[in-house]
Design an enzyme around this catalytic site. Structure first.
Site, short mmCIF file in Angstrom:
data_model
loop_
_atom_site.label_atom_id
_atom_site.label_comp_id
_atom_site.label_asym_id
_atom_site.label_seq_id
_atom_site.Cartn_x
_atom_site.Cartn_y
_atom_site.Cartn_z
N HIS A 125 60.91 31.62 12.72
CA HIS A 125 60.53 32.17 14.03
C HIS A 125 59.41 31.33 14.66
O HIS A 125 59.50 30.96 15.83
CB HIS A 125 60.00 33.60 13.88
CG HIS A 125 61.04 34.63 13.54
ND1 HIS A 125 60.90 35.50 12.49
CD2 HIS A 125 62.22 34.95 14.13
CE1 HIS A 125 61.94 36.31 12.44
NE2 HIS A 125 62.76 36.01 13.42
N LYS B 57 66.70 51.46 14.47
CA LYS B 57 66.46 50.72 13.23
C LYS B 57 65.21 51.25 12.57
O LYS B 57 64.23 51.53 13.25
CB LYS B 57 66.24 49.23 13.54
CG LYS B 57 67.50 48.43 13.68
CD LYS B 57 67.13 46.95 13.71
CE LYS B 57 68.32 46.06 14.04
NZ LYS B 57 67.90 44.67 14.25
N ARG C 198 70.59 29.44 13.67
CA ARG C 198 70.43 28.84 12.35
C ARG C 198 71.70 28.18 11.86
O ARG C 198 71.71 27.11 11.30
CB ARG C 198 70.02 29.90 11.32
CG ARG C 198 68.61 30.32 11.43
CD ARG C 198 68.38 31.62 10.75
NE ARG C 198 69.01 32.70 11.49
CZ ARG C 198 68.80 33.98 11.23
NH1 ARG C 198 68.02 34.33 10.25
NH2 ARG C 198 69.39 34.91 11.95
N SER D 208 64.48 37.36 8.10
CA SER D 208 63.52 38.43 7.78
C SER D 208 64.07 39.33 6.67
O SER D 208 63.32 39.75 5.78
CB SER D 208 63.25 39.28 9.02
OG SER D 208 62.71 38.49 10.03
P1 ADP Z 1 67.14 40.21 16.03
O1 ADP Z 1 67.21 41.55 15.36
O2 ADP Z 1 66.96 40.29 17.51
O3 ADP Z 1 68.21 39.24 15.63
P2 ADP Z 1 65.34 38.54 14.45
O4 ADP Z 1 63.86 38.67 14.29
O5 ADP Z 1 66.18 38.63 13.23
O6 ADP Z 1 65.73 39.64 15.52
O7 ADP Z 1 65.68 37.17 15.17
C1 ADP Z 1 65.19 36.85 16.45
C2 ADP Z 1 65.74 35.48 16.87
O8 ADP Z 1 65.20 34.48 16.02
C3 ADP Z 1 67.27 35.35 16.75
O9 ADP Z 1 67.74 34.54 17.80
C4 ADP Z 1 67.47 34.65 15.42
O10 ADP Z 1 68.67 33.89 15.41
C5 ADP Z 1 66.25 33.76 15.40
N1 ADP Z 1 65.86 33.43 14.03
C6 ADP Z 1 65.67 34.25 12.99
N2 ADP Z 1 65.34 33.56 11.87
C7 ADP Z 1 65.33 32.25 12.23
C8 ADP Z 1 65.10 31.03 11.52
N3 ADP Z 1 64.85 30.99 10.22
N4 ADP Z 1 65.18 29.89 12.22
C9 ADP Z 1 65.48 29.91 13.53
N5 ADP Z 1 65.73 31.00 14.26
C10 ADP Z 1 65.66 32.16 13.61
#
Ligand code: ADP
Length: 166
Positions: free
Chosen positions: A17, A41, A90, A128
């Site tokens: 992130h 959630k 990703r 996450s």
């Molecule tokens: P959501 O529930 O909205 O998917 P996340 O926190 O899981 O929330 O992800 C937010 C954004 O960050 C999404 O676009 C996801 O693809 C991206 N993201 C999550 N982990 C990574 C990572 N390791 N590298 C790049 N982008 C990521």
């Protein structure tokens, strides 16, 4: 002045992130990391905890702010006078959902563009949910999350403390 919103759950924030935030902060004038307060959630970390972790992790980036939002993303984006939504990609597995989301947001507002960032390959396997799972099982996640996040993880998962080096 191009204002961009980076929405997500960030439960918890990872190095993936923050790398996306860093990359986008070089392109847009202002980035608002927006934590979704989704009542459907049940998060592991409260929105306030996530906000604090993110604020501490990006404090070296002057054009990045952290906020909390609920409701429709496009309404929120407009309320912030932003016109860009940032998302991370990703792997191919992210594509279908992200594609759907981007087109749905475009249906609601033609003026908002979704921009995708690809992280460094060393972060592509990070999520996450995986961080939560590893941490709850006592695996060390120190090099996968920003320092302020690791500090909070140690409080939340006592097993993590035992495995901490030194
Ligand atoms: P959501 O529930 O909205 O998917 P996340 O926190 O899981 O929330 O992800 C937010 C954004 O960050 C999404 O676009 C996801 O693809 C991206 N993201 C999550 N982990 C990574 C990572 N390791 N590298 C790049 N982008 C990521």
């Amino acid at each position: 002045m191009k204002i961009a919103v980076y929405p997500g759950s960030f439960d918890p924030p990872t190095n993936g992130h923050t790398e996306i935030v860093f990359r986008s902060s070089k392109i847009f004038s202002k980035i608002i990391i927006s934590i979704t307060d989704n009542h459907n959630k049940k998060p592991t970390f409260t929105v306030e905890e996530r906000k604090k972790m993110l604020e501490e992790s990006i404090k070296h980036l002057p054009n990045v702010k952290v906020d909390i939002f609920s409701g429709l993303l496009v309404d929120y984006v407009k309320s912030k006078k932003a016109s860009i939504v940032i998302r991370g990609l990703r792997a191919v597995s992210d594509f279908e959902y992200e594609f759907q989301l981007a087109l749905m947001n475009r249906k609601f507002s033609k003026d908002i563009e979704t921009v995708f960032f690809i992280p460094d390959e060393k972060y592509t396997y990070l999520s996450s949910s995986l961080i939560r799972e590893i941490a709850s099982l006592g695996g060390n996640v120190e090099d996968m999350v920003p320092k302020p996040v690791f500090k909070k993880i140690k409080e939340k998962y006592p097993k993590q403390k035992c495995l901490q080096k030194k």
